[in-house]
Enzyme design. Structure first.
Site, PDB file in Angstrom:
ATOM      1  N   HIS A 183     -19.943  25.766 -36.506  1.00 43.21           N
ATOM      2  CA  HIS A 183     -21.054  26.073 -35.607  1.00 43.21           C
ATOM      3  C   HIS A 183     -20.841  27.505 -35.115  1.00 43.21           C
ATOM      4  O   HIS A 183     -19.715  28.014 -35.090  1.00 43.21           O
ATOM      5  CB  HIS A 183     -21.117  25.054 -34.465  1.00 43.21           C
ATOM      6  CG  HIS A 183     -21.651  23.725 -34.925  1.00 43.21           C
ATOM      7  ND1 HIS A 183     -22.955  23.346 -34.720  1.00 43.21           N
ATOM      8  CD2 HIS A 183     -21.078  22.713 -35.619  1.00 43.21           C
ATOM      9  CE1 HIS A 183     -23.151  22.144 -35.250  1.00 43.21           C
ATOM     10  NE2 HIS A 183     -22.023  21.733 -35.809  1.00 43.21           N
TER      11      HIS A 183
ATOM     12  N   ARG B 156     -30.237  17.160 -40.810  1.00 41.56           N
ATOM     13  CA  ARG B 156     -29.479  16.199 -39.989  1.00 41.56           C
ATOM     14  C   ARG B 156     -28.855  16.900 -38.770  1.00 41.56           C
ATOM     15  O   ARG B 156     -29.296  16.728 -37.647  1.00 41.56           O
ATOM     16  CB  ARG B 156     -28.409  15.515 -40.864  1.00 41.56           C
ATOM     17  CG  ARG B 156     -27.778  14.277 -40.237  1.00 41.56           C
ATOM     18  CD  ARG B 156     -26.711  14.565 -39.234  1.00 41.56           C
ATOM     19  NE  ARG B 156     -25.602  15.362 -39.744  1.00 41.56           N
ATOM     20  CZ  ARG B 156     -24.650  15.868 -38.988  1.00 41.56           C
ATOM     21  NH1 ARG B 156     -24.661  15.671 -37.681  1.00 41.56           N
ATOM     22  NH2 ARG B 156     -23.683  16.612 -39.507  1.00 41.56           N
ATOM     23  N   ASP B 157     -27.854  17.730 -38.994  1.00 46.25           N
ATOM     24  CA  ASP B 157     -27.152  18.357 -37.869  1.00 46.25           C
ATOM     25  C   ASP B 157     -28.117  19.258 -37.100  1.00 46.25           C
ATOM     26  O   ASP B 157     -28.054  19.362 -35.871  1.00 46.25           O
ATOM     27  CB  ASP B 157     -25.967  19.183 -38.395  1.00 46.25           C
ATOM     28  CG  ASP B 157     -24.858  19.354 -37.370  1.00 46.25           C
ATOM     29  OD1 ASP B 157     -25.079  19.040 -36.198  1.00 46.25           O
ATOM     30  OD2 ASP B 157     -23.767  19.813 -37.753  1.00 46.25           O
TER      31      ASP B 157
ATOM     32  N   CYS C 215     -25.037  19.993 -31.367  1.00 44.16           N
ATOM     33  CA  CYS C 215     -24.562  18.618 -31.385  1.00 44.16           C
ATOM     34  C   CYS C 215     -24.947  18.000 -30.055  1.00 44.16           C
ATOM     35  O   CYS C 215     -24.651  18.567 -29.006  1.00 44.16           O
ATOM     36  CB  CYS C 215     -23.050  18.551 -31.594  1.00 44.16           C
ATOM     37  SG  CYS C 215     -22.439  16.858 -31.492  1.00 44.16           S
TER      38      CYS C 215
ATOM     39  N   ASN D 197     -25.327  25.321 -36.742  1.00 46.25           N
ATOM     40  CA  ASN D 197     -24.347  25.659 -37.776  1.00 46.25           C
ATOM     41  C   ASN D 197     -24.581  27.082 -38.229  1.00 46.25           C
ATOM     42  O   ASN D 197     -25.652  27.657 -38.022  1.00 46.25           O
ATOM     43  CB  ASN D 197     -24.556  24.760 -38.996  1.00 46.25           C
ATOM     44  CG  ASN D 197     -24.379  23.297 -38.664  1.00 46.25           C
ATOM     45  OD1 ASN D 197     -25.314  22.642 -38.223  1.00 46.25           O
ATOM     46  ND2 ASN D 197     -23.183  22.805 -38.863  1.00 46.25           N
TER      47      ASN D 197
ATOM     48  N   HIS E 205     -16.977  23.450 -41.754  1.00 40.48           N
ATOM     49  CA  HIS E 205     -18.253  23.157 -41.062  1.00 40.48           C
ATOM     50  C   HIS E 205     -18.204  23.928 -39.742  1.00 40.48           C
ATOM     51  O   HIS E 205     -17.540  23.509 -38.794  1.00 40.48           O
ATOM     52  CB  HIS E 205     -18.322  21.641 -40.848  1.00 40.48           C
ATOM     53  CG  HIS E 205     -19.512  21.131 -40.095  1.00 40.48           C
ATOM     54  ND1 HIS E 205     -20.491  20.344 -40.681  1.00 40.48           N
ATOM     55  CD2 HIS E 205     -19.875  21.249 -38.790  1.00 40.48           C
ATOM     56  CE1 HIS E 205     -21.386  19.999 -39.772  1.00 40.48           C
ATOM     57  NE2 HIS E 205     -21.041  20.541 -38.614  1.00 40.48           N
TER      58      HIS E 205
HETATM   59  P1  HMG Z   1     -22.286   1.377 -29.194  1.00 41.62           P
HETATM   60  O1  HMG Z   1     -23.271   1.367 -28.063  1.00 41.62           O
HETATM   61  O2  HMG Z   1     -20.837   1.355 -28.867  1.00 41.62           O
HETATM   62  O3  HMG Z   1     -22.575   0.261 -30.302  1.00 41.62           O
HETATM   63  O4  HMG Z   1     -22.605   2.654 -30.084  1.00 41.62           O
HETATM   64  P2  HMG Z   1     -22.887  -1.246 -30.260  1.00 41.62           P
HETATM   65  O5  HMG Z   1     -22.360  -1.818 -31.528  1.00 41.62           O
HETATM   66  O6  HMG Z   1     -22.487  -1.858 -28.948  1.00 41.62           O
HETATM   67  O7  HMG Z   1     -24.499  -1.262 -30.369  1.00 41.62           O
HETATM   68  C1  HMG Z   1     -25.346  -0.793 -29.323  1.00 41.62           C
HETATM   69  C2  HMG Z   1     -26.779  -0.799 -29.807  1.00 41.62           C
HETATM   70  O8  HMG Z   1     -26.936   0.083 -30.925  1.00 41.62           O
HETATM   71  C3  HMG Z   1     -27.230  -2.189 -30.303  1.00 41.62           C
HETATM   72  O9  HMG Z   1     -28.625  -2.252 -30.056  1.00 41.62           O
HETATM   73  C4  HMG Z   1     -26.991  -2.090 -31.788  1.00 41.62           C
HETATM   74  O10 HMG Z   1     -27.832  -2.943 -32.517  1.00 41.62           O
HETATM   75  C5  HMG Z   1     -27.385  -0.651 -32.064  1.00 41.62           C
HETATM   76  P3  HMG Z   1     -29.195  -3.035 -28.750  1.00 41.62           P
HETATM   77  O11 HMG Z   1     -28.654  -4.413 -28.837  1.00 41.62           O
HETATM   78  O12 HMG Z   1     -28.645  -2.260 -27.528  1.00 41.62           O
HETATM   79  O13 HMG Z   1     -30.687  -2.867 -28.904  1.00 41.62           O
HETATM   80  N1  HMG Z   1     -26.736  -0.074 -33.253  1.00 41.62           N
HETATM   81  C6  HMG Z   1     -27.391   0.611 -34.197  1.00 41.62           C
HETATM   82  N2  HMG Z   1     -28.701   0.922 -34.344  1.00 41.62           N
HETATM   83  C7  HMG Z   1     -29.032   1.631 -35.450  1.00 41.62           C
HETATM   84  N3  HMG Z   1     -28.116   2.044 -36.376  1.00 41.62           N
HETATM   85  C8  HMG Z   1     -26.819   1.740 -36.253  1.00 41.62           C
HETATM   86  C9  HMG Z   1     -26.405   0.988 -35.135  1.00 41.62           C
HETATM   87  N4  HMG Z   1     -25.217   0.530 -34.709  1.00 41.62           N
HETATM   88  C10 HMG Z   1     -25.426  -0.114 -33.575  1.00 41.62           C
HETATM   89  N5  HMG Z   1     -25.951   2.169 -37.163  1.00 41.62           N
HETATM   90  C11 HMG Z   1     -22.637   3.810 -32.191  1.00 41.62           C
HETATM   91  C12 HMG Z   1     -21.825   2.960 -31.221  1.00 41.62           C
HETATM   92  C13 HMG Z   1     -21.674   4.351 -33.231  1.00 41.62           C
HETATM   93  C14 HMG Z   1     -23.710   2.966 -32.828  1.00 41.62           C
HETATM   94  C15 HMG Z   1     -23.299   4.966 -31.390  1.00 41.62           C
HETATM   95  O14 HMG Z   1     -22.319   5.596 -30.608  1.00 41.62           O
HETATM   96  C16 HMG Z   1     -23.962   5.994 -32.275  1.00 41.62           C
HETATM   97  O15 HMG Z   1     -24.944   5.696 -32.947  1.00 41.62           O
HETATM   98  N6  HMG Z   1     -23.454   7.228 -32.260  1.00 41.62           N
HETATM   99  C17 HMG Z   1     -23.994   8.289 -33.115  1.00 41.62           C
HETATM  100  C18 HMG Z   1     -23.634   9.609 -32.566  1.00 41.62           C
HETATM  101  C19 HMG Z   1     -24.136  10.706 -33.497  1.00 41.62           C
HETATM  102  O16 HMG Z   1     -24.921  10.486 -34.392  1.00 41.62           O
HETATM  103  N7  HMG Z   1     -23.671  11.935 -33.218  1.00 41.62           N
HETATM  104  C20 HMG Z   1     -24.076  13.084 -33.975  1.00 41.62           C
HETATM  105  C21 HMG Z   1     -23.484  13.119 -35.332  1.00 41.62           C
HETATM  106  S1  HMG Z   1     -21.784  13.672 -35.388  1.00 41.62           S
HETATM  107  C22 HMG Z   1     -21.916  15.383 -35.422  1.00 41.62           C
HETATM  108  O17 HMG Z   1     -22.971  15.921 -35.228  1.00 41.62           O
HETATM  109  C23 HMG Z   1     -20.690  16.189 -35.765  1.00 41.62           C
HETATM  110  C24 HMG Z   1     -20.718  16.743 -37.197  1.00 41.62           C
HETATM  111  O18 HMG Z   1     -21.844  17.573 -37.399  1.00 41.62           O
HETATM  112  C25 HMG Z   1     -19.446  17.554 -37.468  1.00 41.62           C
HETATM  113  C26 HMG Z   1     -19.174  18.611 -36.390  1.00 41.62           C
HETATM  114  O19 HMG Z   1     -20.016  19.447 -36.101  1.00 41.62           O
HETATM  115  O20 HMG Z   1     -18.057  18.527 -35.874  1.00 41.62           O
HETATM  116  C27 HMG Z   1     -20.765  15.605 -38.217  1.00 41.62           C
HETATM  117 MG    MG Z   2     -21.968  19.643 -36.764  1.00 42.06          MG
END
Ligand code: HMG
Ligand code: MG
Length: 299
Positions: A209, A15-16, A240, A249, A207
């Site tokens: 990096h 995933r990450d 990220c 990581n 966690h």
């Molecule tokens: P948004 O644009 O504000 O959401 O995004 P929305 O509700 O307005 O929806 C926009 C579009 O996304 C729509 O589609 C929805 O249907 C669709 P459209 O009408 O434009 O075709 N949608 C989805 N599609 C699939 N699955 C869903 C979903 N929800 C809405 N669940 C949202 C808000 C949260 C969806 C967006 O910002 C997002 O997906 N963000 C994910 C970011 C991400 O994954 N980042 C990486 C992970 S975090 C990380 O890596 C840190 C970590 O490792 C810890 C660390 O290192 O600190 C965990």
């Molecule tokens: Mg991370």
């Protein structure tokens, strides 16, 4: 504080790690990676994310990956869910454990999930409710605990309330993420000292990096603080997508080697783990980020 006798590693490479790769990765290659990690004895593997594919294209296909992996009894196969839609998609794909993710920095929260910290916590409430009703465990993440790519300094005092909110809403464990890998061992000790006043140490994870090469030192600093759960990526995969320049990581192989040297059991077969990391690095045409793996290759 005595060092723990056992440590649990949460493998976040599929995933990450893979979420940050520039080139497309086939479902078959993702499945092979997860199966290799299962064979190496990992007890917890974060397999994918049910997020918007417009935001993180590499995680599209997570449902297909879940359908194709070989699941071993006793191993947790988890996925990220940013909202109720993601949670429902994950459950439909057979996922039995999800992770929600918040941030300690407002700017990062906006860039990563397009809402404020408090809105993100509100967004998780219906997930927690649905998860409780369906007997699904939820893990929580807090990002940017030792610094933010947009805001700079983040204080432990800003992290603690977010970690506590996740814990209070029902996350059984809260993982504190040094998303940009700038934290030092001193910062890490202080972080756990402060946050553990709000969330028990047994329910906290680290966690790290490795952007500044401090991740392994930060794992050790966490052990000294009584933390025994660590997220890591085979071959140090990842970064990220919303933290430019952040590297992967800490490598799982390197953490296993550190823990073995301390007499701390993980139940992981280091040889098979190294082989898994070599295979995925080869597929991606990527430098293997594990120092242990590189040293073994040179022998
Ligand atoms: P948004 O644009 O504000 O959401 O995004 P929305 O509700 O307005 O929806 C926009 C579009 O996304 C729509 O589609 C929805 O249907 C669709 P459209 O009408 O434009 O075709 N949608 C989805 N599609 C699939 N699955 C869903 C979903 N929800 C809405 N669940 C949202 C808000 C949260 C969806 C967006 O910002 C997002 O997906 N963000 C994910 C970011 C991400 O994954 N980042 C990486 C992970 S975090 C990380 O890596 C840190 C970590 O490792 C810890 C660390 O290192 O600190 C965990
Ligand atoms: Mg991370």
């Amino acid at each position: 504080m005595p060092l723990p006798q056992y440590a649990r590693l949460v493998e976040v490479g599929p995933r990450d790690g893979l979420q940050n790769e520039a080139q497309p990765i086939s479902v078959a290659d993702k499945v092979r990676l997860v199966d290799d990690l299962t064979a190496a004895g990992l007890s917890y593997i974060e397999v994918g994310s049910f997020v918007s594919p417009k935001w993180v294209p590499q995680m599209a296909g997570s449902a297909e990956v879940f359908a194709a992996i070989g699941q071993r009894a006793g191993v947790t196969y988890a996925a990220l869910a940013p909202n109720l839609r993601g949670f429902e998609d994950a459950v439909a794909a057979g996922v039995r454990e999800v992770a929600v993710f918040a941030a300690a920095s407002e700017a990062f929260s906006q860039r990563n999930i397009n809402c404020s910290i408090s809105d993100s916590l509100k967004r998780f409430e219906p997930i927690m409710e649905a998860a409780r009703a369906q007997g699904i465990r939820v893990r929580g993440y807090v990002s940017c605990v030792l610094g933010c790519p947009y805001q700079g300094t983040v204080l432990a005092e800003q992290v603690a309330p977010v970690a506590k909110a996740l814990y209070d809403m029902g996350c059984y464990e809260v993982s504190l993420g040094d998303t940009i890998g700038t934290g030092t061992a001193g910062d890490t000790r202080r972080l756990f000292e402060v946050v553990s006043a709000q969330v028990p140490r047994e329910q906290l994870a680290g966690h790290f990096h490795d952007t500044y090469g401090q991740a392994l030192a930060n794992v050790y600093a966490s052990l000294l603080e009584g933390i025994s759960v660590f997220d890591s990526s085979v071959a140090g995969l990842g970064g990220c997508p919303y933290a430019k320049g952040a590297t992967g990581n800490v490598a799982t192989e390197d953490v296993v080697y550190l823990l073995q040297g301390l007499g701390i059991d993980t139940g992981i077969d280091l040889g098979r783990l190294v082989a898994a990391g070599e295979r995925i690095s080869g597929i991606l045409g990527r430098h293997n980020g594990s120092r242990v793996a590189r040293a073994r290759r040179a022998q």
